[in-house]
Design a protein around this motif. Structure first.
Motif, mmCIF file in Angstrom:
data_model
loop_
_atom_site.group_PDB
_atom_site.id
_atom_site.type_symbol
_atom_site.label_atom_id
_atom_site.label_comp_id
_atom_site.label_asym_id
_atom_site.label_seq_id
_atom_site.Cartn_x
_atom_site.Cartn_y
_atom_site.Cartn_z
ATOM 1 N N ALA A 176 -65.208 -66.248 -40.275
ATOM 2 C CA ALA A 176 -66.002 -66.981 -41.261
ATOM 3 C C ALA A 176 -66.077 -68.443 -40.840
ATOM 4 N N PRO A 177 -67.075 -69.173 -41.349
ATOM 5 C CA PRO A 177 -67.201 -70.586 -40.972
ATOM 6 C C PRO A 177 -65.929 -71.398 -41.224
ATOM 7 N N ILE A 228 -65.797 -76.808 -29.180
ATOM 8 C CA ILE A 228 -64.600 -76.685 -28.332
ATOM 9 C C ILE A 228 -63.582 -77.759 -28.730
ATOM 10 N N LYS A 229 -64.067 -78.952 -28.953
ATOM 11 C CA LYS A 229 -63.172 -80.058 -29.266
ATOM 12 C C LYS A 229 -62.623 -79.950 -30.700
ATOM 13 N N GLU A 230 -63.531 -79.696 -31.637
ATOM 14 C CA GLU A 230 -63.142 -79.798 -33.047
ATOM 15 C C GLU A 230 -62.567 -78.502 -33.616
ATOM 16 N N VAL A 231 -63.056 -77.357 -33.154
ATOM 17 C CA VAL A 231 -62.558 -76.086 -33.691
ATOM 18 C C VAL A 231 -61.606 -75.418 -32.700
ATOM 19 N N GLY A 232 -61.945 -75.497 -31.429
ATOM 20 C CA GLY A 232 -61.088 -74.904 -30.387
ATOM 21 C C GLY A 232 -59.683 -75.478 -30.418
ATOM 22 N N TYR A 240 -67.871 -66.355 -33.880
ATOM 23 C CA TYR A 240 -67.660 -67.354 -34.931
ATOM 24 C C TYR A 240 -68.988 -67.675 -35.601
ATOM 25 N N PHE A 241 -69.063 -67.347 -36.879
ATOM 26 C CA PHE A 241 -70.262 -67.695 -37.639
ATOM 27 C C PHE A 241 -70.104 -69.117 -38.147
ATOM 28 N N THR A 242 -71.040 -69.962 -37.845
ATOM 29 C CA THR A 242 -70.945 -71.341 -38.288
ATOM 30 C C THR A 242 -72.293 -72.049 -38.138
ATOM 31 N N ASN A 243 -72.876 -72.371 -39.247
ATOM 32 C CA ASN A 243 -74.134 -73.120 -39.187
ATOM 33 C C ASN A 243 -73.902 -74.541 -38.686
ATOM 34 N N LYS A 244 -72.675 -75.010 -38.918
ATOM 35 C CA LYS A 244 -72.372 -76.375 -38.509
ATOM 36 C C LYS A 244 -72.415 -76.518 -36.984
ATOM 37 N N TYR A 245 -71.873 -75.510 -36.290
ATOM 38 C CA TYR A 245 -71.789 -75.609 -34.833
ATOM 39 C C TYR A 245 -72.751 -74.667 -34.108
ATOM 40 N N ALA A 246 -73.341 -73.736 -34.839
ATOM 41 C CA ALA A 246 -74.249 -72.783 -34.183
ATOM 42 C C ALA A 246 -75.333 -72.355 -35.171
ATOM 43 N N PRO A 247 -76.230 -73.291 -35.541
ATOM 44 C CA PRO A 247 -77.248 -72.950 -36.519
ATOM 45 C C PRO A 247 -78.122 -71.779 -36.040
ATOM 46 N N ARG A 248 -78.248 -70.759 -36.916
ATOM 47 C CA ARG A 248 -79.022 -69.547 -36.639
ATOM 48 C C ARG A 248 -78.456 -68.768 -35.437
ATOM 49 N N GLY A 249 -77.230 -69.046 -35.054
ATOM 50 C CA GLY A 249 -76.644 -68.290 -33.942
ATOM 51 C C GLY A 249 -75.174 -68.087 -34.196
ATOM 52 N N TYR A 250 -74.395 -68.088 -33.154
ATOM 53 C CA TYR A 250 -72.949 -68.006 -33.306
ATOM 54 C C TYR A 250 -72.275 -68.588 -32.065
ATOM 55 N N LYS A 268 -56.867 -62.429 -18.972
ATOM 56 C CA LYS A 268 -55.852 -62.855 -19.949
ATOM 57 C C LYS A 268 -56.024 -64.319 -20.354
ATOM 58 N N ASP A 269 -56.497 -65.142 -19.421
ATOM 59 C CA ASP A 269 -56.650 -66.560 -19.748
ATOM 60 C C ASP A 269 -57.992 -67.130 -19.276
ATOM 61 N N THR A 270 -58.962 -66.240 -19.057
ATOM 62 C CA THR A 270 -60.303 -66.699 -18.695
ATOM 63 C C THR A 270 -61.314 -66.085 -19.648
ATOM 64 N N ALA A 271 -62.366 -66.825 -19.944
ATOM 65 C CA ALA A 271 -63.349 -66.321 -20.908
ATOM 66 C C ALA A 271 -64.674 -67.065 -20.775
ATOM 67 N N ASN A 272 -65.726 -66.384 -21.206
ATOM 68 C CA ASN A 272 -67.000 -67.053 -21.425
ATOM 69 C C ASN A 272 -66.967 -67.624 -22.840
ATOM 70 N N VAL A 273 -67.133 -68.919 -22.945
ATOM 71 C CA VAL A 273 -67.152 -69.569 -24.249
ATOM 72 C C VAL A 273 -68.540 -70.160 -24.416
ATOM 73 N N GLY A 274 -69.281 -69.653 -25.401
ATOM 74 C CA GLY A 274 -70.675 -70.075 -25.466
ATOM 75 C C GLY A 274 -71.200 -70.229 -26.871
ATOM 76 N N VAL A 275 -72.403 -70.766 -26.931
ATOM 77 C CA VAL A 275 -73.081 -70.901 -28.206
ATOM 78 C C VAL A 275 -74.549 -70.526 -28.036
ATOM 79 N N GLY A 276 -75.103 -69.932 -29.090
ATOM 80 C CA GLY A 276 -76.549 -69.734 -29.134
ATOM 81 C C GLY A 276 -77.047 -70.401 -30.402
ATOM 82 N N ILE A 277 -78.139 -71.137 -30.299
ATOM 83 C CA ILE A 277 -78.705 -71.753 -31.505
ATOM 84 C C ILE A 277 -80.195 -71.406 -31.592
ATOM 85 N N GLY A 278 -80.715 -71.437 -32.810
ATOM 86 C CA GLY A 278 -82.138 -71.162 -33.005
ATOM 87 C C GLY A 278 -82.990 -72.212 -32.314
#
Lengths: 57, 398
Positions: B79-80, B241-245, B198-208, B216-226
């Protein structure tokens, strides 16, 4: 004129996909080129760019 | 290296769609050429790289181990406010995070083994027509421009999709029906075997925002926005990444930056012309909810290639013959995508407060119902507890 900041561009092609006039090309996959004769300055590309690499100057 | 200039089937793009099409057309006995603009197939990657187990099962595909970065056991949705976590472990949320560079190459090898010719560093400059029928392409390679003729031309050129437009189909992505993504492949991201959404309009409006583990310690970390959302994807991702990560991503380092265009509207209205087909992400055959397109592209590419191969051998390559591809694809896939589009259009009306409230109400079973398209019971549950949602969620009751 549409200009692309190559220090920001990651050559993802988003701008090419939204250009209604096919004015943009991802030339050889390493450079975004704008054909200014085709460009209508709708600025869809500037809105699409995930890295804010495109501006109208 | 290349002396031949006429082929039964010419395919533009060597992603999952193009290679699947090449494989199928070659199997049907057609002479096939796959044109790839880049010098390396599969690179640079522009994708979150996830593929659901249900697709792998349906395709009866044995993905080579080298193509798989990690095995995924489910999805964790947040949730956001990050206070509610829902973990879903069904066939759609289980699956793999691929290594697309290796996977795309692996698929192209199979097309090559079936007999398809593959030409890298070959840029299509234009589509040619002959009396209204699409007849081939002008390609630039090795310092020369050449005309190559096709009985059937298949556009499998992904989100940029210039080829269909050159052929005369208006496939320009409308900003509202397009998401734009930015992703870092990172190290020092402690991961479990779950993809995280992560659903969040604040950081990913119309996306996630997503974290797709690659190890184990590597990942794709991304965002999609409208596409209609300002300012731009990278700004949102860096902020998240800075504020929520926070602590978890404190030592995360980007090893790659990937971006791209994700059509999340309806599939295109026209998929065929005389002598021409468009398939995969180029045809907007993408899931409007999560933006995934690998499997849909392979599926559509395979159908298109099979029909193109057959038609080119029989000499019947007009729109009416090629539309067997469009018919088959729409019958098997379109209804689900349109249903998902409805869900997207409902979800995008909810603000973060709404989403927090809904996360309090629905459970894992509810999410599974949403994923399988059984919207009504979930919407009823939520409306029973929070009647004010009827205005937005009412559309899901039908």
């Amino acid at each position: 004129m549409i200009t692309v900041d190559r220090s920001k561009c990651i050559y993802c092609g988003a701008c090419v996909g939204v250009c209604p006039k096919l004015a943009l090309k991802l030339k050889n996959d390493v450079r975004v080129e704008c054909d200014s004769a085709k460009c209508i300055r709708c600025l869809a590309c500037t809105k699409a760019c995930p890295c804010a690499a495109i501006s109208d100057q | 290296m290349f002396s031949k200039t006429d082929y039964d089937v010419v395919i533009v793009g060597s992603g999952p769609c193009g290679s699947a099409a090449g494989m199928a057309a070659a199997k049907a006995g057609a002479s096939v050429l796959i044109l790839e603009r880049k010098k390396d197939i599969g690179s640079p990657c522009r994708c979150g790289e996830g593929i659901g187990q249900h697709w792998v099962d349906e395709f009866e595909m044995k993905i080579a181990d080298k193509c798989i970065s990690s095995k995924i056991n489910g999805a964790a949705l947040y949730a956001p406010n990050n206070k509610t976590e829902l973990v879903v472990k069904n066939k759609e949320s289980k699956g793999y995070v691929l290594n697309r560079k290796v996977f795309d190459l692996w698929l192209a090898e199979q097309a090559g083994r079936e007999g398809a010719e593959i030409s890298v560093k070959s840029e299509v400059l234009d589509v040619t027509k002959d009396g209204g029928r699409v007849s081939g392409v002008v390609v630039e390679r090795d310092g020369k421009q050449e005309r190559i003729t096709s009985k059937v031309l298949i556009a499998a050129d992904g989100g940029e999709s210039t080829i269909a437009r050159m052929a005369g189909i208006n496939s320009t992505a409308a900003l509202y029906d397009t998401d734009f993504g930015l992703e870092y492949e990172m190290v020092n991201v402690p991961c479990k075997d779950l993809i995280e959404i992560y659903f969040t309009n604040k950081y990913a409006p119309r996306g996630y925002v997503w974290i797709f583990p690659k190890g184990k310690d590597t990942a794709n970390v991304g965002v999609g926005i409208g596409g209609h959302c300002k300012p731009y994807a990278k700004k949102y991702l860096d902020a998240w990444i800075k504020e929520v990560g926070g602590e978890r991503l404190k030592h995360a380092q980007p090893m790659a930056m990937k971006g791209g265009i994700i059509p999340v509207g309806a599939p295109m209205k026209d998929l065929v012309l005389d002598g021409f087909m468009v398939a995969g992400t180029a045809a907007h055959q993408v899931d409007p909810i999560h933006g995934g397109g690998i499997s849909l592209a392979m599926d559509a590419g395979y159908i298109a290639g099979k029909v193109a191969g057959k038609c080119s051998k029989s000499g019947k390559c007009e729109k009416s013959a090629l539309s067997e591809y469009e018919r088959t694809w729409r019958q098997t896939r379109e209804a689900k995508l349109l249903k998902r589009l409805l869900l997207r259009k409902v979800l995008e009306q909810l603000n973060d407060e709404d989403l927090n409230a809904i996360f309090q109400i629905i459970d894992t079973h509810g999410v599974e119902n949403l994923l399988t398209g059984d919207y009504a019971p979930v919407a009823k549950d939520i409306i029973a507890k929070r009647p004010q949602f009827i205005k937005v969620l009412g559309a899901l009751l039908k």
